[in-house]
Design a protein around this motif. Sequence first.
Motif, PDB file in Angstrom:
ATOM      1  N   ILE A 214       0.839  -1.203   0.000  1.00 57.86           N
ATOM      2  CA  ILE A 214       0.000   0.000   0.000  1.00 57.86           C
ATOM      3  C   ILE A 214       0.871   1.248   0.000  1.00 57.86           C
ATOM      4  CG2 ILE A 214      -1.718   1.312   1.299  1.00 57.86           C
ATOM      5  CD1 ILE A 214      -2.756  -1.334   2.407  1.00 57.86           C
ATOM      6  N   MET A 215       1.898   1.266   0.843  1.00 55.73           N
ATOM      7  CA  MET A 215       2.727   2.459   0.972  1.00 55.73           C
ATOM      8  C   MET A 215       3.593   2.696  -0.256  1.00 55.73           C
ATOM      9  SD  MET A 215       1.672   3.706   3.688  1.00 55.73           S
ATOM     10  CE  MET A 215       2.813   5.083   3.727  1.00 55.73           C
ATOM     11  N   VAL A 216       4.070   1.626  -0.889  1.00 53.98           N
ATOM     12  CA  VAL A 216       4.821   1.792  -2.132  1.00 53.98           C
ATOM     13  C   VAL A 216       3.944   2.446  -3.190  1.00 53.98           C
ATOM     14  CG1 VAL A 216       5.863   0.555  -4.067  1.00 53.98           C
ATOM     15  CG2 VAL A 216       6.480  -0.056  -1.730  1.00 53.98           C
ATOM     16  N   GLY A 217       2.733   1.915  -3.365  1.00 52.85           N
ATOM     17  CA  GLY A 217       1.814   2.493  -4.334  1.00 52.85           C
ATOM     18  C   GLY A 217       1.396   3.902  -3.961  1.00 52.85           C
ATOM     19  N   ALA A 218       1.174   4.146  -2.656  1.00 50.15           N
ATOM     20  CA  ALA A 218       0.771   5.481  -2.210  1.00 50.15           C
ATOM     21  C   ALA A 218       1.884   6.492  -2.454  1.00 50.15           C
ATOM     22  CB  ALA A 218       0.397   5.444  -0.732  1.00 50.15           C
ATOM     23  N   PHE A 219       3.126   6.093  -2.203  1.00 51.73           N
ATOM     24  CA  PHE A 219       4.235   7.021  -2.433  1.00 51.73           C
ATOM     25  C   PHE A 219       4.396   7.330  -3.920  1.00 51.73           C
ATOM     26  CE2 PHE A 219       8.781   7.759  -3.305  1.00 51.73           C
ATOM     27  CZ  PHE A 219       8.940   8.950  -2.613  1.00 51.73           C
ATOM     28  N   LEU A 220       4.320   6.294  -4.764  1.00 49.59           N
ATOM     29  CA  LEU A 220       4.401   6.536  -6.209  1.00 49.59           C
ATOM     30  C   LEU A 220       3.258   7.436  -6.667  1.00 49.59           C
ATOM     31  CD1 LEU A 220       5.363   2.969  -7.492  1.00 49.59           C
ATOM     32  CD2 LEU A 220       6.836   4.982  -7.342  1.00 49.59           C
ATOM     33  N   THR A 221       2.070   7.211  -6.129  1.00 48.02           N
ATOM     34  CA  THR A 221       0.927   8.063  -6.459  1.00 48.02           C
ATOM     35  C   THR A 221       1.193   9.502  -6.040  1.00 48.02           C
ATOM     36  OG1 THR A 221      -0.616   6.220  -6.220  1.00 48.02           O
ATOM     37  CG2 THR A 221      -1.538   8.438  -6.053  1.00 48.02           C
ATOM     38  N   PHE A 222       1.728   9.674  -4.837  1.00 45.97           N
ATOM     39  CA  PHE A 222       2.023  11.012  -4.336  1.00 45.97           C
ATOM     40  C   PHE A 222       3.018  11.731  -5.246  1.00 45.97           C
ATOM     41  CE2 PHE A 222       4.395  14.075  -1.869  1.00 45.97           C
ATOM     42  CZ  PHE A 222       3.422  14.718  -1.117  1.00 45.97           C
ATOM     43  N   VAL A 223       4.108  11.053  -5.581  1.00 48.20           N
ATOM     44  CA  VAL A 223       5.163  11.676  -6.381  1.00 48.20           C
ATOM     45  C   VAL A 223       4.652  12.055  -7.771  1.00 48.20           C
ATOM     46  CG1 VAL A 223       7.393  11.291  -7.476  1.00 48.20           C
ATOM     47  CG2 VAL A 223       7.015  10.535  -5.132  1.00 48.20           C
ATOM     48  N   LEU A 224       3.976  11.115  -8.428  1.00 52.78           N
ATOM     49  CA  LEU A 224       3.505  11.367  -9.790  1.00 52.78           C
ATOM     50  C   LEU A 224       2.378  12.395  -9.819  1.00 52.78           C
ATOM     51  CD1 LEU A 224       3.520   7.703 -11.142  1.00 52.78           C
ATOM     52  CD2 LEU A 224       5.188   9.497 -11.612  1.00 52.78           C
ATOM     53  N   CYS A 225       1.526  12.354  -8.807  1.00 47.85           N
ATOM     54  CA  CYS A 225       0.362  13.243  -8.782  1.00 47.85           C
ATOM     55  C   CYS A 225       0.765  14.681  -8.468  1.00 47.85           C
ATOM     56  CB  CYS A 225      -0.644  12.740  -7.758  1.00 47.85           C
ATOM     57  SG  CYS A 225      -2.214  13.638  -7.772  1.00 47.85           S
ATOM     58  N   ILE A 226       1.610  14.890  -7.471  1.00 52.58           N
ATOM     59  CA  ILE A 226       1.947  16.242  -7.054  1.00 52.58           C
ATOM     60  C   ILE A 226       2.819  16.951  -8.092  1.00 52.58           C
ATOM     61  CG2 ILE A 226       4.101  15.796  -5.799  1.00 52.58           C
ATOM     62  CD1 ILE A 226       2.997  17.662  -3.592  1.00 52.58           C
ATOM     63  N   GLY A 227       3.521  16.181  -8.914  1.00 49.87           N
ATOM     64  CA  GLY A 227       4.362  16.789  -9.930  1.00 49.87           C
ATOM     65  C   GLY A 227       3.740  16.844 -11.310  1.00 49.87           C
ATOM     66  N   ASP A 228       2.477  16.431 -11.422  1.00 45.90           N
ATOM     67  CA  ASP A 228       1.834  16.361 -12.738  1.00 45.90           C
ATOM     68  C   ASP A 228       1.327  17.734 -13.172  1.00 45.90           C
ATOM     69  OD1 ASP A 228      -0.662  15.863 -14.581  1.00 45.90           O
ATOM     70  OD2 ASP A 228       0.551  14.062 -14.680  1.00 45.90           O
ATOM     71  N   TYR A 229       1.541  18.016 -14.444  1.00 48.15           N
ATOM     72  CA  TYR A 229       1.081  19.281 -15.027  1.00 48.15           C
ATOM     73  C   TYR A 229      -0.053  19.070 -16.027  1.00 48.15           C
ATOM     74  CZ  TYR A 229       1.142  23.232 -18.288  1.00 48.15           C
ATOM     75  OH  TYR A 229       0.787  24.269 -19.103  1.00 48.15           O
ATOM     76  N   ILE A 230      -0.034  17.934 -16.738  1.00 42.02           N
ATOM     77  CA  ILE A 230      -0.941  17.727 -17.868  1.00 42.02           C
ATOM     78  C   ILE A 230      -2.388  17.576 -17.416  1.00 42.02           C
ATOM     79  CG2 ILE A 230      -1.517  16.169 -19.765  1.00 42.02           C
ATOM     80  CD1 ILE A 230       1.455  15.553 -19.996  1.00 42.02           C
ATOM     81  N   THR A 231      -2.642  16.659 -16.479  1.00 42.33           N
ATOM     82  CA  THR A 231      -4.023  16.404 -16.058  1.00 42.33           C
ATOM     83  C   THR A 231      -4.698  17.627 -15.449  1.00 42.33           C
ATOM     84  OG1 THR A 231      -3.566  14.043 -15.755  1.00 42.33           O
ATOM     85  CG2 THR A 231      -5.490  14.941 -14.617  1.00 42.33           C
TER      86      THR A 231
END
Length: 287
Positions: A214-231
């Motif tokens: 859960i935490m691995v996926g949550a961290f990847l989600t956090f990193v990709l989501c907070i740095g996303d510009y396109i969506t």
Amino acid sequence: MAATALERMERRKAWAFALPALLWTGFFFIVPFAYMAAISFWTRQGREIVATWTLDNYIAFFGKAHFFKGLVVSLEITATVTVISILLAYPLAWIIAERVPKKWQRFALIMAILPFWTSYVVRSYSWLLVLSKGGVVNQALLWLGVIAEPLELSANRTGTVIGFVHFFVMLLTLTIYANLIQLSPNYRRAAADLGANAFQTFWFVVLPLTLPGIMVGAFLTFVLCIGDYITPQILGGNNELVLPQVIMLQLGRRADFPMAAALSLVLMVVVTLAYIACARWLKMERT
């Protein structure tokens, strides 16, 4: 003596194999990062960047509401997306791992990762068409009589969250599934022998053991989501700007590279703090 010489030779070989990767990392990551960090302490005067060392850019980040608000909006959206994605992904991963027959699990996983096969931009624009006032969702709700007027599902935070969740649910499903299939059935048998019911077995045995996934996926989600510009740019409109959008405005409209560099470093600090908070769980194996 012979053993020592052999050890030195092995170390030299190891460094020789590692040297290309170290040079690549240094040239394409450390050097650009150090340069960006230096620029963040410079200033822009007119059309020129002046290499005078100052904290003005960081003071402006906390002093100007639109800069700090961009970070707050990014954190709010990221937290919402992460929580919703976990709540949706865990049941899906559990169904694939526990209820889908072994011979069909690979097919189920392929279906789960299908969103990754589509271009990120195409996927965002597809959601824009689905969520618009004349899109499939609103038309279906109007036809069923659930609503009288089309809902505002795009060009706002709702659209951004939906677009993000669609992508990250599948990412979290994979990381949680990878943990679930490693669990030995003996854990459940032992809990049942000790008198635990199904809920107690899940809450006190299965969930703690799958927390790394859960935490691995949550961290990847956090990193990709907070740095996303396109969506946010496509689905969120410009009503609420996230920090990556604020950074792009500094680059595209004002050409204020020092301010953009400072905002980028702030974003990296936030990601680093998130990593430190999750570091103890960021491993898939169990001891």
